[in-house]
Design a protein around this motif. Sequence first.
Motif, mmCIF file in Angstrom:
data_model
loop_
_atom_site.group_PDB
_atom_site.id
_atom_site.type_symbol
_atom_site.label_atom_id
_atom_site.label_comp_id
_atom_site.label_asym_id
_atom_site.label_seq_id
_atom_site.Cartn_x
_atom_site.Cartn_y
_atom_site.Cartn_z
ATOM 1 N N GLU A 1 -5.754 -0.828 2.467
ATOM 2 C CA GLU A 1 -6.727 -1.873 2.792
ATOM 3 C C GLU A 1 -7.820 -1.377 3.747
ATOM 4 O OE1 GLU A 1 -6.833 -4.794 1.296
ATOM 5 O OE2 GLU A 1 -5.049 -4.248 0.146
ATOM 6 N N LYS A 2 -7.812 -0.077 4.010
ATOM 7 C CA LYS A 2 -8.819 0.544 4.889
ATOM 8 C C LYS A 2 -8.882 -0.132 6.258
ATOM 9 C CE LYS A 2 -11.669 2.171 1.049
ATOM 10 N NZ LYS A 2 -10.694 2.109 0.048
ATOM 11 N N GLY A 3 -7.683 -0.437 6.805
ATOM 12 C CA GLY A 3 -7.600 -1.014 8.145
ATOM 13 C C GLY A 3 -7.926 -2.491 8.229
ATOM 14 N N ARG A 4 -8.050 -3.154 7.095
ATOM 15 C CA ARG A 4 -8.396 -4.578 7.099
ATOM 16 C C ARG A 4 -7.160 -5.455 6.951
ATOM 17 N NH1 ARG A 4 -12.457 -2.486 3.527
ATOM 18 N NH2 ARG A 4 -11.220 -3.318 1.834
ATOM 19 N N CYS A 5 -6.121 -5.129 7.689
ATOM 20 C CA CYS A 5 -4.925 -5.958 7.706
ATOM 21 C C CYS A 5 -4.297 -5.885 9.094
ATOM 22 C CB CYS A 5 -3.933 -5.542 6.625
ATOM 23 S SG CYS A 5 -3.237 -3.902 6.852
ATOM 24 N N PHE A 6 -3.455 -6.845 9.383
ATOM 25 C CA PHE A 6 -2.829 -6.948 10.692
ATOM 26 C C PHE A 6 -1.334 -7.206 10.550
ATOM 27 C CE2 PHE A 6 -7.124 -8.661 11.128
ATOM 28 C CZ PHE A 6 -7.619 -7.908 12.183
ATOM 29 N N TYR A 7 -0.598 -6.820 11.568
ATOM 30 C CA TYR A 7 0.781 -7.273 11.740
ATOM 31 C C TYR A 7 0.658 -8.701 12.252
ATOM 32 C CZ TYR A 7 5.152 -8.016 14.270
ATOM 33 O OH TYR A 7 6.323 -8.548 14.756
ATOM 34 N N GLU B 1 -3.898 -7.102 17.687
ATOM 35 C CA GLU B 1 -5.291 -7.429 17.385
ATOM 36 C C GLU B 1 -5.473 -8.886 16.989
ATOM 37 O OE1 GLU B 1 -6.216 -4.503 14.429
ATOM 38 O OE2 GLU B 1 -7.173 -3.206 15.907
ATOM 39 N N TRP C 1 -2.033 -0.566 5.444
ATOM 40 C CA TRP C 1 -3.189 -0.313 6.317
ATOM 41 C C TRP C 1 -4.147 0.685 5.653
ATOM 42 C CZ3 TRP C 1 -5.210 -1.929 10.943
ATOM 43 C CH2 TRP C 1 -6.119 -1.078 11.569
ATOM 44 N N ASN C 2 -3.595 1.771 5.132
ATOM 45 C CA ASN C 2 -4.427 2.787 4.479
ATOM 46 C C ASN C 2 -5.061 2.244 3.201
ATOM 47 O OD1 ASN C 2 -3.993 4.774 6.423
ATOM 48 N ND2 ASN C 2 -2.116 5.471 5.421
ATOM 49 N N ASN D 1 1.952 1.029 7.340
ATOM 50 C CA ASN D 1 0.967 2.113 7.326
ATOM 51 C C ASN D 1 0.355 2.300 5.941
ATOM 52 O OD1 ASN D 1 1.576 2.489 10.019
ATOM 53 N ND2 ASN D 1 2.815 4.328 9.673
ATOM 54 N N ARG E 1 -4.339 -11.012 7.090
ATOM 55 C CA ARG E 1 -5.710 -10.878 7.596
ATOM 56 C C ARG E 1 -6.154 -12.195 8.210
ATOM 57 N NH1 ARG E 1 -8.415 -12.667 2.478
ATOM 58 N NH2 ARG E 1 -6.628 -12.777 1.106
#
Length: 134
Positions: free
Chosen positions: A66-72, A103, A63-64, A60, A21
């Motif tokens: 962390e409710k979309g609060r992570c990045f590659y 992102e 991501w799920n 994935n 993040r």
Amino acid sequence: MSRYIQVKWDATEAGGILIGRILEEDGNYIIDDVTEPMPSDRRKRTRFSRKPDGHQEYFNEVWNREKGRCFYLGEWHTHPEKKPTPSFIDKEDWSRLMKMEFESGCLFFIIIGIDEIKVWYGAEDQLIELKRRS
């Protein structure tokens, strides 16, 4: 990642992706998680080729969770040398990845050597080796 250091003469390279993040308050990057080698990856003494199978599924799941609060945030792999240096193939792979849109706006590349860990920061087709602070 350190459990894959290639100290034995027959150890193969290992690697995976970096997941993390970006802190809103100061823009610092935090690597919270990494994937380990997957069965579909190709591992040789001096070559690691990461395949998407397994790594994408793991990302994935994170991501799920962390409710979309992570990045590659990039890639890591090992080298069977004391002080790791990126190979021509590494640099080509990194250049290809940096051309994709992420992102985070940048990527990190970590090579785990036998005695040292080195990190490179890549953004806008520019690659910079990060130096360790004393």
